[in-house]
Design an enzyme around this catalytic site. Sequence first.
Site, PDB file in Angstrom:
ATOM      1  N   TYR A  74     -85.705 -32.023 -40.898  1.00 13.29           N
ATOM      2  CA  TYR A  74     -85.302 -32.729 -39.677  1.00 13.29           C
ATOM      3  C   TYR A  74     -85.947 -34.107 -39.592  1.00 13.29           C
ATOM      4  CZ  TYR A  74     -85.357 -34.320 -34.889  1.00 13.29           C
ATOM      5  OH  TYR A  74     -85.240 -35.109 -33.775  1.00 13.29           O
ATOM      6  N   GLY A  81     -82.771 -35.607 -32.879  1.00 16.63           N
ATOM      7  CA  GLY A  81     -82.408 -34.921 -31.654  1.00 16.63           C
ATOM      8  C   GLY A  81     -81.153 -34.099 -31.814  1.00 16.63           C
ATOM      9  N   HIS A 104     -85.057 -47.394 -30.282  1.00 17.93           N
ATOM     10  CA  HIS A 104     -85.920 -47.020 -29.157  1.00 17.93           C
ATOM     11  C   HIS A 104     -86.606 -48.223 -28.515  1.00 17.93           C
ATOM     12  CE1 HIS A 104     -85.887 -42.686 -28.665  1.00 17.93           C
ATOM     13  NE2 HIS A 104     -85.757 -42.570 -29.974  1.00 17.93           N
TER      14      HIS A 104
END
Length: 536
Positions: A74, A81, A104
Amino acid sequence: MAEDDLIARRTASEMSCAGATVRVGGRKLAIEDVVAIACARAGVTLNDDTAWRDHIERGAAFLRARLDAGATVYGVNTGYGDACVVSVPPELVEALPLQLTRYHGCGMGRLLDPAETRAVIAARLNSLAYGYSGVRVVLLERLADLINFDVLPRIPAEGSVGASGDLTPLSYVAAALVGEREVAFDGRVLEAAAVWNELGREPLRLAPKEGLALMNGTAVMTGLACLAFVRAAQLTRLAARLTALCTVALDGRAAHFDATIFEVKPHAGQAQAAAWIRDDLAGREDTAGQRLQDRYSIRCAPHVIGVAQDALSWVRRDIENELNSANDNPLVDVDGERVLHGGNFYGGHIAFAMDALKTAVANLADLMDRQFALIVDDKFNNGLPRNLSGASVARAPICHGFKAVQISSSAWTAEALKLTMPASVFSRSTEAHNQDKVSMGTIAARDCLRVLELTEQVAAAHTLAAVQAARLRLSVTPAASLTTPLAAFVDQVGALSPFVGEDRPLERDLRALTQCIADGALVGACAPGAYDETVR
């Protein structure tokens, strides 16, 4: 920049920290370590132990080997997410970390101040140095450079829900390492790439997972919590001293703080608060002419202060557990040869600790404001002038002493109390319901810092008034006296703010004293690192 110049720059930076350094890696940090770094009293150095450094590098190498073997990890070869179901082609894996930092970059609100920023970097560095994040030693070295050269990312305070950690604010740390966005350096605001060039460094090229490791953690809330803890401990001690001073000013009873009272209700913090007050009143004799029982804000002060003092013990435990944890996802267990997908980025413990601490601190504000209301009111202050005016008899009709300061104190107290609504209960489902239960830990920590700021203002106002009241008591009651610690305290405050005879604006005095309180300089026992063992 030549290597000799770079070494000289590093040496000068470390000397600015008075030669003190905090060693990171292979050991636990205390709150005081983070605060020393945050306040620029110490730099950092990475552990030079070969075994520790080898463990860090093996984690990064193991992760790379997993990728080369075709494993799915991941955030390394998947989207982030809710997009964890999206596979990232091998040719884009190297570009993925930089993309994470960029999208971000959407923080808002005030910028974290320098101390807050250093605390955040220290917290993130220590977590990654735990050895379960799959990052390289060079990344840790660059984080240490941010501290030692005082290269401070400009981090907006708002935009984190506290799980998956402090993603948005920490993206500004990651961006600084890769040479993007602005940083504060040497009194200037510069592009990060320009600063690395000035320091003779190339911007860091993030390896797989390093962007996620930097951002997917609780460093912002934890760094802020470390600073909040110290300020709360200082206020707790100061509230006890002011209670003793008000007891003298009101001609109150020292017997309310007798040790036996607190032995039969054995809350440790309550007993400690009473002991502080008792020590400050040592030798004071009660007389038959005194009121039999002082009002609650005096008599029950140890019971109010004791709640905060006792809370500090478990708040320290939870902050330091978070500080000394691997709190990103996934984790790399190099010895067990596993990649573990979990939720250690969830900041619930910090959220609850900060929600509780801000309530305890706001209660200190309320206590001090009630004591202030007593000493300023000639219906309750046992013979002191109305509003603690020090004016001459001829000028008394037009002088109002501390009347307006008490009104302001009440306003600051009300605002602090209003902010005690717990942030942790306001979880929001975000990011396509992947982040459907979040901690709000960073909001709780920011709220706590604001409550502390307001309470420090209340404490400053109350301190000025209590010192004024004590001086007036000495003039109206010939038998009155101050113990050595209280006399020294009155003199210390008097050096910052002279006796208020004729009315004058007190804003400058209040600001100076508020800063002194925030810095822990007003009461020697409140200096960082000097707390009583009951809060450890």
